[in-house]
Design an enzyme around this catalytic site. Sequence first.
Site, short mmCIF file in Angstrom:
data_model
loop_
_atom_site.label_atom_id
_atom_site.label_comp_id
_atom_site.label_asym_id
_atom_site.label_seq_id
_atom_site.Cartn_x
_atom_site.Cartn_y
_atom_site.Cartn_z
N LYS A 1 -2.80 6.40 1.25
CA LYS A 1 -2.62 6.81 2.65
C LYS A 1 -1.66 8.00 2.65
O LYS A 1 -0.48 7.87 2.97
CB LYS A 1 -2.10 5.63 3.48
CG LYS A 1 -2.40 5.78 4.96
CD LYS A 1 -2.33 4.46 5.68
CE LYS A 1 -2.36 4.61 7.17
NZ LYS A 1 -3.59 5.18 7.73
N GLU B 1 -16.31 6.53 4.57
CA GLU B 1 -15.48 6.04 5.68
C GLU B 1 -15.91 6.65 7.01
O GLU B 1 -16.63 7.64 7.07
CB GLU B 1 -14.03 6.42 5.46
CG GLU B 1 -13.42 5.66 4.31
CD GLU B 1 -11.92 5.59 4.41
OE1 GLU B 1 -11.40 4.70 5.09
OE2 GLU B 1 -11.26 6.45 3.79
N ARG C 1 0.83 -1.21 0.00
CA ARG C 1 0.00 0.00 0.00
C ARG C 1 0.87 1.26 0.00
O ARG C 1 0.54 2.25 -0.67
CB ARG C 1 -0.96 -0.02 1.20
CG ARG C 1 -2.04 1.05 1.10
CD ARG C 1 -3.12 0.86 2.11
NE ARG C 1 -2.63 0.97 3.48
CZ ARG C 1 -3.34 0.69 4.56
NH1 ARG C 1 -4.59 0.29 4.44
NH2 ARG C 1 -2.83 0.81 5.77
N1 PLP Z 1 -9.34 4.36 6.40
C1 PLP Z 1 -8.49 5.33 6.74
C2 PLP Z 1 -8.74 6.69 6.23
C3 PLP Z 1 -7.38 5.04 7.57
O1 PLP Z 1 -6.54 6.01 7.93
C4 PLP Z 1 -7.19 3.73 8.01
C5 PLP Z 1 -6.04 3.41 8.83
O2 PLP Z 1 -5.04 2.94 8.35
C6 PLP Z 1 -8.10 2.74 7.62
C7 PLP Z 1 -9.17 3.10 6.82
C8 PLP Z 1 -7.92 1.34 8.05
O3 PLP Z 1 -6.91 0.71 7.30
P1 PLP Z 1 -6.07 -0.46 7.91
O4 PLP Z 1 -7.03 -1.50 8.32
O5 PLP Z 1 -5.19 -0.92 6.80
O6 PLP Z 1 -5.31 0.09 9.05
C1 COI Z 2 -4.36 3.22 11.41
O1 COI Z 2 -5.43 2.65 11.66
O2 COI Z 2 -3.30 2.61 11.44
C2 COI Z 2 -4.27 4.60 11.09
O3 COI Z 2 -3.36 4.94 10.39
C3 COI Z 2 -5.16 5.54 11.68
C4 COI Z 2 -4.39 6.75 12.05
C5 COI Z 2 -4.45 7.78 11.02
C6 COI Z 2 -4.52 7.17 13.42
#
Ligand code: PLP
Ligand code: COI
Length: 353
Positions: A197, A233, A94
């Site tokens: 991200k 989201e 990612r």
């Molecule tokens: N959506 C956003 C905007 C996020 O910042 C995050 C955190 O990483 C997620 C979703 C969840 O993604 P992940 O499960 O890969 O941490």
């Molecule tokens: C995560 O879930 O790892 C995130 O990056 C959320 C964060 C922006 C606090």
Amino acid sequence: MLSLCIDNFKTINMENNIDWGKLGFGYMKTDYNVRCYYRNGKWGEIEVSSSEYIPMHMAASALHYGQEAFEGMKAYCGKDGKVRLFRWEENAKRLQRSARGTHMAEVPTKLFYEMIVKTIKLNARFVPPYGHGASLYIRPLLIGTGAEVGVKPAKEYMFIVFVTPVGPYFKGGLTPVKIAIVRDSDRAAPLGTGDLKVGGNYAASLRGTVKVVSQGYSSPMYLDSCERRYIDEIGAANFFAIKNNTYITPKSTSILPSITNMSLIQLAEDIGLKVERRPVDIEELSTFEEVGACGTAAVISPINEINDMDKGVVYKYCKDGKPGPTSLKLYETLVGIQYGDLPDKHNWVTILD
Ligand code: PLP
Ligand code: COI
């Protein structure tokens, strides 16, 4: 040597004086971070630093034009004292996608892994011991450091990894949270960077976040910015709902593909749920049996209430303020795999040695 045994942890706990059970989700200084620089078209040697600061050119592209991407992942200490990473390759991929999407140099998978493991090992005394619901949050960060005044990609980059021990993202962990729908600001555009991200998305989300948090909600719910009809989201987490034995989660070009959500989809199938990944109309909110937010930081945060303030409608979900049975089952399975309490059928976990 990272196979830290529980006895070691007892010593370490006293030395650290950290109350692991009381950790929130915030920054705590640890001992070291690990850095690598991209110059003249290639990545250099890995460097270790004990400074929390980065010297940077005032015209660095990260500062002016937002050439910046990051990741969020966790290391978990099991009952056996071993430290585990969860699906780290997905974070590496990612970050590479975020780099491509913002014209930055990509961090090779091997370099990503080496730097993460090195950072954890150097800060091993900060890995929360098993049994406190805490973990070591890992923050890999890629920034454009090259000086540019015209809008163009930098020629130099820095990749840095730091860690910090964390507890639950939302106060109370599995305690269901309250969410409010935001319509007067957007987090991301349909063909923008919402699926990457990158820092700009979070800057754009702050208006909505500050607005709803100041009114007592945990997080905003963002809708698609085109029609404001479909769920995107929940702040920094994906959305899911349970209805008629089905796990439903939004499909949208402006949401981050969550690794937690990807895993829950698999776990939902494993326990016999149907899975629907599709646009989710807010009209459906009244029909769901359970709803939740999911992500590395949020894990699974069951949602008790969604307030559509503009329409004067409040959707309620949890009976007696408790998470629904399917959310609870998914939570226990996911966390069980991450901490090594349940079998890792899908080969998601890397045990560090
Ligand atoms: N959506 C956003 C905007 C996020 O910042 C995050 C955190 O990483 C997620 C979703 C969840 O993604 P992940 O499960 O890969 O941490
Ligand atoms: C995560 O879930 O790892 C995130 O990056 C959320 C964060 C922006 C606090």
